[in-house]
Design an enzyme around this catalytic site. Structure first.
Site, short mmCIF file in Angstrom:
data_model
loop_
_atom_site.label_atom_id
_atom_site.label_comp_id
_atom_site.label_asym_id
_atom_site.label_seq_id
_atom_site.Cartn_x
_atom_site.Cartn_y
_atom_site.Cartn_z
N ASP A 254 35.14 44.89 53.26
CA ASP A 254 35.55 46.18 53.79
C ASP A 254 34.89 47.24 52.90
O ASP A 254 34.69 47.00 51.70
CB ASP A 254 37.07 46.31 53.75
CG ASP A 254 37.53 47.66 54.25
OD1 ASP A 254 37.12 48.05 55.35
OD2 ASP A 254 38.28 48.33 53.52
N CYS B 206 53.04 11.69 34.28
CA CYS B 206 52.06 10.97 35.09
C CYS B 206 52.43 11.05 36.57
O CYS B 206 53.60 11.18 36.93
CB CYS B 206 51.89 9.52 34.65
SG CYS B 206 53.21 8.43 35.19
#
Length: 704
Positions: free
Chosen positions: A395, A14
């Protein structure tokens, strides 16, 4: 500088426990700094601390500490064998028996009280120890709030509800433990991909060795059906290799002598001898695991907001609970027992469990899911940025195209023959690493033309190159570059324009006074590129743009074929960065997709830099925010969709966590808020948030 060590943790279940564990370690005098990675269940210590000291710091939650290189062989422990679940079930039995006596002999009967008290002590023993310690330190976490609520319930005679709260809180803890464990499974599955041992041939002997003992240059023997244990180069044999675990590519890839193979991939059919090229900690899969774990440690903006909010939320809830408990009796002479009970219920409903877990479980699950599908997302912040994208820049070479240009035309001019044109071009371009230069060199070698001796080679970035051959200076490059040296005649320019309109890149060869020839090169589009652009537009990307160093004609010819929104041609690397900056101003969140090497400035300047082919290049893994491990552009829409789904789930989680609690708090006004409703609201919120986040495990990649 003091030593830095990293350890793996077991039992860290936790976020509150993680924060306390980190705080306890910081209190060790010899420790200088601590970095706890909750998602990956790892901790990095700067300074001196033994494993015994670290485990003592985590003794409150039975946290085990192991060296980083030790693999955790996590066997699935049955639900009923876990200590916390056993005590919760025993507590449930006593609650059940308590209610039998409650309905038959009344709530104040000594046996009824005794049974509920037993349920409280058995089910809440660990919680009370932790709660009291925190209470004395004025550290108000959820266990402190629960301890106050249960003891308060007992004091005002609400034994039954106190016992139920203890049991339901145990159920809530078990759910949180389960959700975190489930979210971490994706990383554990990556760690289990590569074998612990490999068959190594040394001095004509075959030895089964641990991967940690294998050296670079060792010869690894891989039989059909086996997983490859180390990165290496095939030196004997050929086979189809499944790289699905690394790149997400479902189809096996044929590998033969001289080709690289990755640890964790599967040898489908042939027998291979592989020369090891990397140590175990440097293999591609090891780097992926390391980067994914680092990514899970990096808090996303939404998580930082939740953490800041929770810091003030818990004290505010305590003040509200105190206000509810004492103001009505003091100011309006209301019944103390009724309003103290309501105050205790406010404490329970105000536990921040669901809120605190709302973001990290979603982020950890999404990053793990992406890694299994061959997409490396290097942090929650990049995951969130990808979810907000409105523009994507590509590109051209190697991204939208295959990246292997081929010479299509050699046109000699001014009484020069084709062989001379190729020989001079071959001589100059053999010094260059540019993909177009490689295409010319490859073509010239196939044509078996002679190569001259060159001097004073100089590359002009983004434009071309020059060199001196037999006392004459020759130039090769784009028509624009050539025009700076001499004016290209109109008839030659028309030929260039015609080639460019066909989508070809044209290079001009010549001297300062004479044009000797044209060489046209074409790079084939990836067959999936058009579909990817269409899919991105369909899922809401407003702008797609192709950035290329090619001329306008070639760029726009390719752009039309792709259906891309806009083409920017004849760009130098720094000009690509300027385009990205302008896109960010116009559209906001903008991604740049490239190869991770030549596009480094544009990748760095974008909101999200996405590199292709991460499995093959370390540079792509290091420079990009997101790396597509296979050379597969179809993973891009999946990545955007996963990011958007994660953002949506985080928003839903925060809304559920706060909304459900707010609704329960409104029950205080008419006096309807009971401890039962409070714990169900808290547990319900945690359950909803957990299950909602785990939906990301099922997010699947679908090829375009």
């Amino acid at each position: 500088m003091s030593e830095t060590k990293t350890y793996r943790l077991e039992g860290l279940s936790c976020t509150n426990c993680a924060a306390k564990f980190e705080k306890n370690i910081r209190n060790i005098v010899t420790v200088e700094d601590v970095q706890l990675n909750f998602g990956a269940s790892k901790i990095t210590i700067q300074g001196e601390a033994s494993i015994e000291q670290l485990e003592k710091a985590g003794a409150f939650d039975d946290i085990k500490v192991l060296p980083e290189n030790v693999r955790i062989n996590k066997t699935k422990e049955p639900f009923w064998k876990k200590k916390a679940n056993i005590t919760a079930l025993i507590s449930l039995v006593f609650v059940f028996l308590g209610y039998i006596f409650y309905f038959n002999y009344g709530e104040n009967h000594v046996v009824t009280i005794g049974l509920f008290l037993a349920a409280i002590i058995i089910g809440g023993y660990q919680m009370f120890i932790e709660g009291f310690k925190n209470l004395f330190k004025l550290d108000f976490n959820m266990k402190t709030l629960m301890t106050i609520a249960v003891i308060g319930a007992a004091i005002i005679g609400e034994w039954a509800e106190g016992a139920v709260v203890v049991f339901l809180f145990a159920v809530s803890e078990a759910l949180e433990d389960y959700s975190i464990d489930k979210a971490r499974e994706s990383i554990r599955s990556l760690m289990d991909i590569a074998p612990n041992t490999a068959l190594i041939k040394r001095a004509d002997q075959e030895i089964e060795m641990k991967v940690e003992d294998i050296q670079i240059g060792d010869i690894m023997l891989v039989k059909p059906g086996q997983r490859i244990a180390m990165d290496g180069e095939v030196i004997k044999g050929e086979s189809y290799i499944s790289e699905a675990a690394i790149t997400g590519e479902s189809l096996p890839i044929f590998k033969s002598i001289g080709q690289d193979v990755f640890a964790g991939s599967i040898n489908e059919e042939g027998f291979l001898e592989v020369k090891v090229t990397k140590h175990v900690e440097d293999t591609t899969i090891a780097k992926i695991i390391h980067l994914v774990e680092e990514a899970q440690a990096e808090k996303a903006p939404s998580q930082k907001f939740v953490d800041r909010f929770a810091k003030y939320y818990t004290p505010a809830i305590m003040l509200i609970a105190l206000f509810v408990a004492i103001v009505p009796p003091l100011l309006f002479s209301a019944d103390w027992s009724t309003w103290v009970y309501s105050g205790l219920a406010v404490l329970v409903v105000g536990c921040p469990c669901a809120l605190v877990i709302s973001t990290p479980v979603a982020i950890v699950t999404a990053i793990g899911n992406a890694a299994r599908h061959g997409v490396l997302i290097k942090g929650g912040v990049h995951l969130e940025e990808a979810g907000h994208l409105r523009a994507v820049a590509f590109d051209k070479t190697g991204t939208l195209t295959e990246g292997t240009p081929r010479v299509t035309d050699v046109i000699p001019l001014n009484d020069t023959d084709e062989q001379d044109v190729l020989s001079i071009a071959h001589t100059i371009e053999s010094y260059s690493e540019h993909p177009l230069a490689t295409a010319i060199v490859h073509y010239a070698k196939e044509a078996q033309v002679p190569k001259y001796k060159a001097e004073a080679f100089q590359s002009i970035t983004g434009k071309g190159a020059k060199a001196t051959i037999e006392h004459t200076e020759y130039y090769i490059g784009s028509p624009a570059f050539f025009n700076t040296e001499q004016t290209i005649p109109e008839t030659i320019q028309e030929t260039i324009n015609a080639l460019q309109r066909d989508g070809k890149t044209v290079m001009v060869l010549g001297t300062k006074t004479k044009t000797l020839g044209l060489i046209a090169v074409a790079d084939r589009l990836r067959k999936e590129s058009r579909d990817i652009i269409d899919t991105l537009h369909q899922i809401g990307i407003e702008k797609t743009i192709m950035l290329t160093g090619d001329n306008e004609n070639t760029g726009h010819a390719i752009g039309r074929e792709l259906g891309i929104s806009e083409v920017k041609a004849e760009l130098l690397p720094d000009e690509k960065l300027e385009v990205i900056k302008n896109l960010k101003q116009q559209y906001g969140k903008t991604a740049m997709v490239g190869d991770g090497i030549n596009d480094a400035p544009a990748l760095a300047g974008s909101s999200v830099g996405i590199a292709m082919g991460g499995a093959g290049t370390d540079a792509a893994l290091e420079t990009a925010d997101i790396a597509l491990m296979g050379d597969d552009l179809t993973k891009l829409p999946y990545t955007v969709a996963l990011s958007r789904k994660t953002l949506s789930i985080i928003k839903q989680n925060i809304s559920f966590a706060l909304g459900l609690k707010l609704l329960a708090l409104l029950f205080v006004i008419p006096g309807w808020l009971t401890l039962w409703i409070a714990i169900f609201a808290d547990m319900g919120a945690t359950l909803i948030v957990t299950l909602n986040s785990l939906r990301l495990i099922r997010s699947k990649y679908e090829s375009a």
